[in-house]
Design a protein around this motif. Structure first.
Motif, PDB file in Angstrom:
ATOM      1  N   VAL A   9      36.501   2.265  19.601  1.00  0.00           N
ATOM      2  CA  VAL A   9      35.306   2.993  20.036  1.00  0.00           C
ATOM      3  C   VAL A   9      35.174   4.308  19.269  1.00  0.00           C
ATOM      4  N   ILE A  10      36.289   5.007  19.085  1.00  0.00           N
ATOM      5  CA  ILE A  10      36.267   6.262  18.335  1.00  0.00           C
ATOM      6  C   ILE A  10      35.724   6.031  16.929  1.00  0.00           C
ATOM      7  N   GLY A  11      36.160   4.945  16.301  1.00  0.00           N
ATOM      8  CA  GLY A  11      35.676   4.627  14.965  1.00  0.00           C
ATOM      9  C   GLY A  11      34.179   4.374  14.944  1.00  0.00           C
ATOM     10  N   ARG A  12      33.680   3.668  15.956  1.00  0.00           N
ATOM     11  CA  ARG A  12      32.243   3.395  16.034  1.00  0.00           C
ATOM     12  C   ARG A  12      31.459   4.707  16.188  1.00  0.00           C
ATOM     13  N   LEU A  13      31.917   5.573  17.085  1.00  0.00           N
ATOM     14  CA  LEU A  13      31.227   6.839  17.313  1.00  0.00           C
ATOM     15  C   LEU A  13      31.336   7.757  16.095  1.00  0.00           C
ATOM     16  N   SER A  14      32.449   7.663  15.393  1.00  0.00           N
ATOM     17  CA  SER A  14      32.623   8.477  14.195  1.00  0.00           C
ATOM     18  C   SER A  14      31.632   8.067  13.114  1.00  0.00           C
ATOM     19  N   ARG A  15      31.424   6.775  12.970  1.00  0.00           N
ATOM     20  CA  ARG A  15      30.471   6.313  11.962  1.00  0.00           C
ATOM     21  C   ARG A  15      29.044   6.720  12.316  1.00  0.00           C
ATOM     22  N   GLU A  16      28.756   6.827  13.603  1.00  0.00           N
ATOM     23  CA  GLU A  16      27.416   7.201  14.040  1.00  0.00           C
ATOM     24  C   GLU A  16      27.205   8.699  14.073  1.00  0.00           C
ATOM     25  N   HIS A  17      28.220   9.453  14.494  1.00  0.00           N
ATOM     26  CA  HIS A  17      28.041  10.889  14.723  1.00  0.00           C
ATOM     27  C   HIS A  17      28.896  11.779  13.822  1.00  0.00           C
ATOM     28  N   GLY A  18      29.988  11.261  13.278  1.00  0.00           N
ATOM     29  CA  GLY A  18      30.977  12.086  12.611  1.00  0.00           C
ATOM     30  C   GLY A  18      30.593  12.508  11.199  1.00  0.00           C
ATOM     31  N   PRO A  19      31.485  13.285  10.533  1.00  0.00           N
ATOM     32  CA  PRO A  19      32.757  13.771  11.075  1.00  0.00           C
ATOM     33  C   PRO A  19      32.538  14.788  12.190  1.00  0.00           C
ATOM     34  N   PHE A  20      33.544  14.914  13.047  1.00  0.00           N
ATOM     35  CA  PHE A  20      33.418  15.758  14.220  1.00  0.00           C
ATOM     36  C   PHE A  20      33.842  17.187  13.930  1.00  0.00           C
ATOM     37  N   GLU A  21      33.107  18.104  14.527  1.00  0.00           N
ATOM     38  CA  GLU A  21      33.504  19.510  14.426  1.00  0.00           C
ATOM     39  C   GLU A  21      34.866  19.720  15.085  1.00  0.00           C
ATOM     40  N   ALA A  22      35.106  18.975  16.156  1.00  0.00           N
ATOM     41  CA  ALA A  22      36.383  19.070  16.866  1.00  0.00           C
ATOM     42  C   ALA A  22      36.541  17.837  17.743  1.00  0.00           C
ATOM     43  N   ILE A  23      37.760  17.635  18.206  1.00  0.00           N
ATOM     44  CA  ILE A  23      38.053  16.608  19.192  1.00  0.00           C
ATOM     45  C   ILE A  23      38.770  17.285  20.353  1.00  0.00           C
ATOM     46  N   VAL A  24      38.276  17.042  21.573  1.00  0.00           N
ATOM     47  CA  VAL A  24      38.904  17.553  22.789  1.00  0.00           C
ATOM     48  C   VAL A  24      39.362  16.349  23.595  1.00  0.00           C
ATOM     49  N   ALA A  25      40.671  16.244  23.856  1.00  0.00           N
ATOM     50  CA  ALA A  25      41.210  15.029  24.474  1.00  0.00           C
ATOM     51  C   ALA A  25      42.203  15.359  25.569  1.00  0.00           C
ATOM     52  N   HIS A  26      42.244  14.498  26.570  1.00  0.00           N
ATOM     53  CA  HIS A  26      43.154  14.682  27.702  1.00  0.00           C
ATOM     54  C   HIS A  26      44.077  13.488  27.838  1.00  0.00           C
ATOM     55  N   SER A  27      45.369  13.751  28.066  1.00  0.00           N
ATOM     56  CA  SER A  27      46.331  12.729  28.460  1.00  0.00           C
ATOM     57  C   SER A  27      46.422  11.592  27.440  1.00  0.00           C
ATOM     58  N   LEU A  28      46.188  10.352  27.864  1.00  0.00           N
ATOM     59  CA  LEU A  28      46.237   9.217  26.941  1.00  0.00           C
ATOM     60  C   LEU A  28      45.177   9.339  25.854  1.00  0.00           C
ATOM     61  N   GLY A  29      44.077  10.014  26.172  1.00  0.00           N
ATOM     62  CA  GLY A  29      43.051  10.243  25.167  1.00  0.00           C
ATOM     63  C   GLY A  29      43.581  11.041  23.983  1.00  0.00           C
ATOM     64  N   ALA A  30      44.535  11.937  24.235  1.00  0.00           N
ATOM     65  CA  ALA A  30      45.136  12.704  23.145  1.00  0.00           C
ATOM     66  C   ALA A  30      45.927  11.790  22.213  1.00  0.00           C
ATOM     67  N   ALA A  31      46.668  10.848  22.790  1.00  0.00           N
ATOM     68  CA  ALA A  31      47.400   9.888  21.962  1.00  0.00           C
ATOM     69  C   ALA A  31      46.433   9.066  21.123  1.00  0.00           C
ATOM     70  N   ALA A  32      45.290   8.701  21.714  1.00  0.00           N
ATOM     71  CA  ALA A  32      44.281   7.945  20.973  1.00  0.00           C
ATOM     72  C   ALA A  32      43.706   8.781  19.834  1.00  0.00           C
ATOM     73  N   ALA A  33      43.547  10.078  20.064  1.00  0.00           N
ATOM     74  CA  ALA A  33      43.015  10.958  19.023  1.00  0.00           C
ATOM     75  C   ALA A  33      43.959  11.018  17.834  1.00  0.00           C
ATOM     76  N   PHE A  34      45.249  11.172  18.091  1.00  0.00           N
ATOM     77  CA  PHE A  34      46.223  11.206  17.002  1.00  0.00           C
ATOM     78  C   PHE A  34      46.212   9.898  16.228  1.00  0.00           C
ATOM     79  N   LEU A  35      46.148   8.778  16.935  1.00  0.00           N
ATOM     80  CA  LEU A  35      46.118   7.474  16.280  1.00  0.00           C
ATOM     81  C   LEU A  35      44.874   7.333  15.406  1.00  0.00           C
TER      82      LEU A  35
END
Length: 290
Positions: free
Chosen positions: A126-152
């Motif tokens: 999903v992150i890849g899909r949103l990145s292709r539509e909106h990115g690159p991102f100015e920043a990423i704000v992530a919580h808990s497991l979402g942070a692990a997904a951000a690093f990946l």
């Protein structure tokens, strides 16, 4: 809840002595399925009503996406396990007030999205899909497991950003397994069975999954400046996880420790939101390589 855990512990450990494969399937089911969907508060509902709603299909599941703003200066916001996008309402609201375009989604099995469970690979897709539509991102704000997904996602090239804020972030993927087994008081044989099923069933064809999902692995591959925020008494993801991440990235990461906010209340704390906005709005001093 304590009674439920006790019942599960006794039942699964007892079953593992007479029907280990059946017990293993039960443990695996519990591990991969969130047991509840967080409800939307009135404040969160008003925020969702103001969003531009979209959707993407991931492994046959419809995933609901949200975006606010005019598309300029997009910031990706990621929720954690048994949560939903609107639970980060304080960050989304603060980003909107500063002219950013918050972009987020409810992971499969969470919020308004279809399915019964999500994996880190689902997040990354999903992150890849949103990145292709909106990115690159100015920043990423992530919580808990979402942070692990951000690093990946950053390491795999599914997303790009110059700034990352990880709140109550997970570092070791092993930690999820250890916490789950310890919390239920499962015997070593059930832990071994669960680990095997995670490798064979949940992530087939993914070599070295435990290393690959480690936020502190190959730190040279991620150049974003990081703000790590963690409560010293977080009982779900221990603060040692953020200490490990901070040590791996050195001067590239700054760790801010809170007290008494726990794992979820930290998301609504004004000081945490303020620190996050200061990090997001700071001048970028790195290239958007990941």
């Amino acid at each position: 809840m304590r009674f439920t855990r006790t019942l599960l512990r006794v039942s699964l450990n007892s079953l593992s002595t007479v029907a280990p494969r059946l017990a293993g399937r039960g443990v695996f089911w519990l591990f991969r399925h969130p047991l509840t969907r967080m409800k939307v508060t009135p404040v969160e509902q008003r925020l969702l009503d103001a969003a531009c709603h979209g959707s993407v299909s991931v492994r046959g599941k419809n995933v609901v996406t949200y975006a606010w703003g005019d598309g300029e200066r997009p910031v990706l916001v990621l929720h954690g396990w048994q949560s939903r996008a609107s639970h980060l309402a304080a960050f989304i609201t603060a980003l909107r007030e500063r002219g950013y375009t918050p972009v987020t989604f409810d992971a499969p099995g969470h919020g308004a999205s279809e399915g019964r469970a999500a994996t880190l690979l689902d997040y990354r897709e999903v992150i890849g899909r949103l990145s292709r539509e909106h990115g690159p991102f100015e920043a990423i704000v992530a919580h808990s497991l979402g942070a692990a997904a951000a690093f990946l996602a950053l390491r795999d090239g599914a997303a790009r950003t110059g700034r990352l804020v990880a709140v109550s972030g997970l570092s070791d993927f092993d930690y999820v397994l250890d916490y789950f087994c310890t919390d239920l008081g499962l015997r070593p044989r059930l832990r071994a069975e669960l680990r095997d099923r995670i490798e064979r069933v949940l992530f087939p064809g993914e070599p070295e999954v435990w290393r690959r999902f480690d936020a502190a692995d190959s730190p040279e591959e991620i150049t974003a400046r990081m703000l790590l925020i963690h409560d010293e008494r977080d009982r779900y993801i221990r603060i040692e996880q953020s200490h490990k991440t901070a040590a791996a990235y050195g001067e590239q990461a700054r760790l801010h420790v809170t007290s008494g906010l726990g794992h979820r209340r930290i998301l609504g704390d004004p000081e945490v939101v303020k620190l996050t906005m200061e990090h997001v709005t700071a001048p970028a001093d790195v290239t958007l390589r990941g």
